[in-house]
Design an enzyme around this catalytic site. Structure first.
Site, PDB file in Angstrom:
ATOM      1  N   HIS A 137      49.007  35.502  27.318  1.00  0.00           N
ATOM      2  CA  HIS A 137      50.105  34.930  28.103  1.00  0.00           C
ATOM      3  C   HIS A 137      49.601  34.587  29.499  1.00  0.00           C
ATOM      4  O   HIS A 137      48.972  35.408  30.172  1.00  0.00           O
ATOM      5  CB  HIS A 137      51.250  35.935  28.201  1.00  0.00           C
ATOM      6  N   LYS A 158      54.079  31.709  37.910  1.00  0.00           N
ATOM      7  CA  LYS A 158      52.828  31.129  37.390  1.00  0.00           C
ATOM      8  C   LYS A 158      52.978  29.627  37.162  1.00  0.00           C
ATOM      9  O   LYS A 158      52.143  28.826  37.617  1.00  0.00           O
ATOM     10  CB  LYS A 158      52.429  31.829  36.075  1.00  0.00           C
ATOM     11  N   ASP A 176      52.004  29.028  29.588  1.00  0.00           N
ATOM     12  CA  ASP A 176      52.665  30.106  28.840  1.00  0.00           C
ATOM     13  C   ASP A 176      51.724  30.795  27.849  1.00  0.00           C
ATOM     14  O   ASP A 176      51.526  32.004  27.907  1.00  0.00           O
ATOM     15  CB  ASP A 176      53.916  29.607  28.114  1.00  0.00           C
ATOM     16  N   GLU A 201      57.159  24.908  30.988  1.00  0.00           N
ATOM     17  CA  GLU A 201      58.531  25.399  31.104  1.00  0.00           C
ATOM     18  C   GLU A 201      58.789  25.828  32.543  1.00  0.00           C
ATOM     19  O   GLU A 201      58.035  26.614  33.111  1.00  0.00           O
ATOM     20  CB  GLU A 201      58.763  26.599  30.179  1.00  0.00           C
ATOM     21  N   ARG A 242      41.646  43.257  52.291  1.00  0.00           N
ATOM     22  CA  ARG A 242      41.769  42.200  53.298  1.00  0.00           C
ATOM     23  C   ARG A 242      40.424  41.531  53.590  1.00  0.00           C
ATOM     24  O   ARG A 242      40.385  40.510  54.277  1.00  0.00           O
ATOM     25  CB  ARG A 242      42.368  42.778  54.580  1.00  0.00           C
TER      26      ARG A 242
END
Length: 305
Positions: A137, A158, A176, A201, A242
């Protein structure tokens, strides 16, 4: 277990059959073999499951053998369950080889290609067909030539980030669901399932066709996976890296891929962050690491003071 019919090889490489053996046998491995040692009589480590290739060297060698010895070795070779024998350069096989293959029920095939060229083409084809694959996925995009596999929980953003990248001129590969295949050289290549290819989508909007909206240049069929970008909800209690000195990695299909974790919160331009991540990955591949360079300069400054 994956298999390939010999008939598919015949169609793919336009092979000519030289005997009447049925071509319903199957290939189960991607390796091919030139049976030089076996023709010399050494069968201890013979791999009959491989496609057997006869080139100029093999045919020249067996023509020098006494007929009785030639028949004996070819019959022994063809007594194994070999998927097929392929002769390169459209060379004429000796009658003994044609008879032995016929008796063993082994398809005897011929190609116009030279031995080296045909082995290279056949190996590439078989490796692609037999490569292990998995469906994961996420979203796969190509950014500045770098394959970014974007993953994260459902609804994290995403697809929206990928769409923003497409608008900036980058290319969508899969949304997806990403089918990931590992090649023998240890590289991962991703593609979209055929049903959802070029589709995306977007929550609240529905399904869109990226190719239709943005043109053929906005999509591509497959892309190597070079960097994993994991999106996660911003956690105030978590200590995020960081400097970028500690490099994360993730293993997919036993291939280790570098990874970056990007915290998500309102107002953050994720597409821009991903563009920079892709450019930074390219710099690291070329030998320059900004985090290490900054740390080195900082240490030198502290020492001088």
């Amino acid at each position: 277990m994956k298999t390939i019919d010999v008939e598919k090889l015949v169609d793919k490489f336009k092979l000519k059959q030289l005997n009447d053996a049925p071509i319903d046998s199957i290939v189960t491995v991607s390796d091919v073999k030139r049976p030089g040692l076996e023709l010399a009589g050494f069968f201890d480590y013979f791999a009959p499951e491989r496609v057997q290739i006869f080139g100029t060297t093999e045919l020249s060698f067996i023509k020098e053998l006494p007929k009785e010895l030639l028949v004996e070795r070819l019959r022994k070779l063809c007594s194994y369950d070999i998927p097929c024998i392929i002769i390169s350069r459209s060379l004429e096989p000796p009658e003994e080889l044609v008879e032995a293959a016929q008796q063993g029920g082994i398809p005897l095939l011929s190609t116009d290609y030279s031995t080296t060229s045909f082995i290279s083409r056949l190996t590439d084809y078989l490796e692609e067909k037999f490569a292990p694959e998995i469906t994961k996925h996420g979203v796969l995009v190509e950014v500045y030539g770098v394959g970014l596999f974007i993953k994260g929980h459902s609804g994290i953003g995403k697809s929206e980030s990928a769409l923003d990248l497409v608008k900036k001129g980058h290319r969508l590969v899969a949304d997806d669901a990403v089918i990931i295949r590992r090649f023998m050289r240890g590289a991962l290549v991703g593609r979209s399932p055929e049903l959802s290819q070029h589709y995306m989508e977007l929550r609240g909007l529905g399904i869109i066709n990226v190719r239709t909206l943005f043109g053929a240049g906005a999509v591509r069929d497959e892309q190597s996976i070079d960097l994993i970008v994991e999106l996660e909800k911003w956690d105030e209690s978590k200590n995020y890296d960081r400097l970028g000195i500690q490099e994360e990695k993730e293993e997919i299909l036993k291939v280790t891929i570098p990874k970056v974790t990007v915290p998500v919160r309102p107002g953050r331009n994720l597409a821009m962050v991903m563009e920079v991540a892709a450019m930074n990955y390219r710099l690291k591949r070329s030998g320059y690491n900004a985090a290490e360079d900054f740390t080195k300069r900082l240490e030198e400054k502290l020492k001088s003071e």
